[in-house]
Design a protein around this motif. Structure first.
Motif, PDB file in Angstrom:
ATOM      1  N   GLY A  27       0.804  -1.215   0.000  1.00  0.00           N
ATOM      2  CA  GLY A  27       0.000   0.000   0.000  1.00  0.00           C
ATOM      3  C   GLY A  27       0.837   1.265   0.000  1.00  0.00           C
ATOM      4  N   ALA A  28       0.141   2.399   0.088  1.00  0.00           N
ATOM      5  CA  ALA A  28       0.829   3.692   0.100  1.00  0.00           C
ATOM      6  C   ALA A  28       1.556   3.934   1.413  1.00  0.00           C
ATOM      7  CB  ALA A  28      -0.182   4.804  -0.156  1.00  0.00           C
ATOM      8  N   TRP A  29       1.119   3.215   2.473  1.00  0.00           N
ATOM      9  CA  TRP A  29       1.720   3.357   3.802  1.00  0.00           C
ATOM     10  C   TRP A  29       2.162   1.994   4.316  1.00  0.00           C
ATOM     11  CZ3 TRP A  29       2.034   8.135   6.327  1.00  0.00           C
ATOM     12  CH2 TRP A  29       1.314   9.178   5.741  1.00  0.00           C
ATOM     13  N   ARG A  30       3.193   2.020   5.131  1.00  0.00           N
ATOM     14  CA  ARG A  30       3.614   0.796   5.814  1.00  0.00           C
ATOM     15  C   ARG A  30       4.048   1.127   7.234  1.00  0.00           C
ATOM     16  NH1 ARG A  30       7.368  -4.318   3.866  1.00  0.00           N
ATOM     17  NH2 ARG A  30       6.647  -5.657   5.579  1.00  0.00           N
ATOM     18  N   VAL A  31       3.737   0.216   8.157  1.00  0.00           N
ATOM     19  CA  VAL A  31       4.081   0.387   9.567  1.00  0.00           C
ATOM     20  C   VAL A  31       5.268  -0.499   9.912  1.00  0.00           C
ATOM     21  CG1 VAL A  31       3.287   0.126  11.959  1.00  0.00           C
ATOM     22  CG2 VAL A  31       1.701   0.960  10.190  1.00  0.00           C
ATOM     23  N   HIS A  32       6.281   0.093  10.549  1.00  0.00           N
ATOM     24  CA  HIS A  32       7.423  -0.665  11.060  1.00  0.00           C
ATOM     25  C   HIS A  32       7.531  -0.440  12.563  1.00  0.00           C
ATOM     26  CE1 HIS A  32       8.802  -2.008   7.244  1.00  0.00           C
ATOM     27  NE2 HIS A  32       9.216  -0.821   6.803  1.00  0.00           N
ATOM     28  N   ILE A  33       7.825  -1.511  13.296  1.00  0.00           N
ATOM     29  CA  ILE A  33       7.999  -1.416  14.751  1.00  0.00           C
ATOM     30  C   ILE A  33       9.478  -1.219  15.070  1.00  0.00           C
ATOM     31  CG2 ILE A  33       7.698  -2.574  16.957  1.00  0.00           C
ATOM     32  CD1 ILE A  33       5.412  -4.115  15.824  1.00  0.00           C
ATOM     33  N   VAL A  34       9.763  -0.212  15.884  1.00  0.00           N
ATOM     34  CA  VAL A  34      11.138   0.034  16.328  1.00  0.00           C
ATOM     35  C   VAL A  34      11.410  -0.716  17.633  1.00  0.00           C
ATOM     36  CG1 VAL A  34      12.794   1.794  17.055  1.00  0.00           C
ATOM     37  CG2 VAL A  34      11.210   2.265  15.169  1.00  0.00           C
ATOM     38  N   LYS A  35      10.484  -0.599  18.577  1.00  0.00           N
ATOM     39  CA  LYS A  35      10.560  -1.370  19.823  1.00  0.00           C
ATOM     40  C   LYS A  35       9.285  -2.187  19.946  1.00  0.00           C
ATOM     41  CE  LYS A  35      13.502   1.922  22.310  1.00  0.00           C
ATOM     42  NZ  LYS A  35      13.611   2.824  23.487  1.00  0.00           N
ATOM     43  N   CYS A  36       9.441  -3.502  19.960  1.00  0.00           N
ATOM     44  CA  CYS A  36       8.300  -4.407  20.001  1.00  0.00           C
ATOM     45  C   CYS A  36       8.212  -5.075  21.367  1.00  0.00           C
ATOM     46  CB  CYS A  36       8.441  -5.464  18.906  1.00  0.00           C
ATOM     47  SG  CYS A  36       7.090  -6.659  18.879  1.00  0.00           S
ATOM     48  N   PHE A  37       7.093  -4.847  22.058  1.00  0.00           N
ATOM     49  CA  PHE A  37       6.857  -5.463  23.363  1.00  0.00           C
ATOM     50  C   PHE A  37       5.764  -6.520  23.188  1.00  0.00           C
ATOM     51  CE2 PHE A  37       8.240  -1.094  23.927  1.00  0.00           C
ATOM     52  CZ  PHE A  37       9.297  -1.234  24.814  1.00  0.00           C
ATOM     53  N   TRP A  38       6.168  -7.778  23.046  1.00  0.00           N
ATOM     54  CA  TRP A  38       5.208  -8.860  22.820  1.00  0.00           C
ATOM     55  C   TRP A  38       4.922  -9.552  24.154  1.00  0.00           C
ATOM     56  CZ3 TRP A  38       3.166  -9.074  18.020  1.00  0.00           C
ATOM     57  CH2 TRP A  38       2.224 -10.079  17.776  1.00  0.00           C
ATOM     58  N   HIS A  39       4.258  -8.800  25.047  1.00  0.00           N
ATOM     59  CA  HIS A  39       4.011  -9.300  26.401  1.00  0.00           C
ATOM     60  C   HIS A  39       2.682 -10.048  26.477  1.00  0.00           C
ATOM     61  CE1 HIS A  39       6.811  -5.903  28.044  1.00  0.00           C
ATOM     62  NE2 HIS A  39       7.439  -6.798  27.331  1.00  0.00           N
ATOM     63  N   CYS A  40       2.509 -11.025  25.607  1.00  0.00           N
ATOM     64  CA  CYS A  40       1.315 -11.861  25.644  1.00  0.00           C
ATOM     65  C   CYS A  40       1.707 -13.268  25.196  1.00  0.00           C
ATOM     66  CB  CYS A  40       0.201 -11.283  24.774  1.00  0.00           C
ATOM     67  SG  CYS A  40       0.697 -10.780  23.111  1.00  0.00           S
ATOM     68  N   ARG A  41       0.939 -14.244  25.616  1.00  0.00           N
ATOM     69  CA  ARG A  41       1.266 -15.642  25.356  1.00  0.00           C
ATOM     70  C   ARG A  41       1.349 -15.946  23.862  1.00  0.00           C
ATOM     71  NH1 ARG A  41       3.047 -19.553  29.094  1.00  0.00           N
ATOM     72  NH2 ARG A  41       2.595 -18.682  31.134  1.00  0.00           N
TER      73      ARG A  41
END
Length: 284
Positions: free
Chosen positions: A79-93
């Motif tokens: 798409g015209a936009w894309r999201v990138h994560i710099v700091k990812c907190f995956w605090h779920c099972r």
């Protein structure tokens, strides 16, 4: 404030005069509603006249997001936009066996600087078979694997898979070898938290021949004993460490032993070591 910023991003998309192609929202809390707005942006098709995809950089806590599938949004790449994560907190099972692999292959290899799997249910098998895929995150500086089910200890009634280090002759658990492999390849890593797992016995081996310099090490509640602490201090990767957390362990070290360890840590500024088996005269 975040909602207003996201709305302005959408308005900029309709402006041919806007020359900004990357929007940095790192450090800004992203709510469920905010992420839904970002998800909408990723579905806007690329204009034929435009050759540039606009990027939104965010810090993301996956446990706070329920309205959208995080992986689906991050994987929207055309798409015209894309999201990138710099700091990812995956605090779920981690709910599926392949979920960790999907996360590691989706995160941007150059733009991801921090990754936390605390409270994710991470266990030895996942570390051995899947976590080594994290080495593709070449710019990672912070890794948090705390409060999980990692276990170096081997009860007498259980056989733990082992491998032999050909260079040293040491026999290490596969978990130790896997973590050592990961740390050797994450050349920019300076902050590591392993607190809350049973890691006594082979901590020193885990840090053998690591070339990068750690600034922070979290080992609270790891059942760590005096030998573990001494073995860690013998690795040069900690020579420039400025912050160390070794609370809630089973340290009994005498003053001369503690002196041997902390005498090498000339850059240490913050030391947390409460709730061990130490007395005032031992600490000195």
């Amino acid at each position: 404030a975040v909602i207003s910023a996201i709305k302005s991003l959408q308005e900029e998309q309709n402006s041919s005069e806007c020359k900004i192609n990357e929007f940095d929202l790192t450090g800004v809390p992203i709510s469920d509603a905010d992420f839904s707005a970002l998800a909408y942006l990723t579905k806007i098709p690329m204009r034929r006249s435009s050759k540039v995809q606009r990027i939104v950089l965010v810090d993301l806590s996956a446990e706070d997001l329920v309205a959208n599938n995080v992986m689906e949004v991050l994987q929207c790449a055309k798409g015209a936009w894309r999201v990138h994560i710099v700091k990812c907190f995956w605090h779920c099972r981690l709910k599926k066996s392949n979920e960790l692999q999907e996360i590691l292959t989706t995160l941007n290899s150059e733009k991801t600087f921090g990754f936390s799997l605390s409270f994710s249910g991470l266990h030895n098998k996942l570390v051995r078979e899947t976590l080594p895929g994290i080495i593709r995150l070449e710019n990672l500086t912070s890794l948090d694997l705390s409060t999980n089910l990692l276990d170096f200890a081997s009860p007498t009634n259980r056989v733990t898979p082992t491998v032999q280090d050909s260079s040293s002759g040491r026999v290490c658990s596969e978990l130790t070898s896997s973590l050592n492999y990961i740390l050797k390849h994450l050349k920019k890593l300076s902050r590591l938290n392993l607190g809350g797992s049973r890691l006594t016995g082979q901590l020193g081996d885990m840090f053998l021949d690591i070339s990068n310099k750690f600034r922070y090490l979290g080992l609270s509640g790891c059942f760590m004993n005096d030998k573990d602490l001494i073995s860690i201090s013998r690795n040069s990767c900690f020579d420039e460490m400025s912050e160390l957390n070794i609370c809630y362990n089973v340290l009994h070290g005498r003053q001369e032993q503690l002196g041997e360890v902390f005498g090498k840590l000339s850059s240490l500024r913050i030391l947390e070591m409460e709730c061990n088996h130490l007395r005032g005269d031992e600490i000195g």
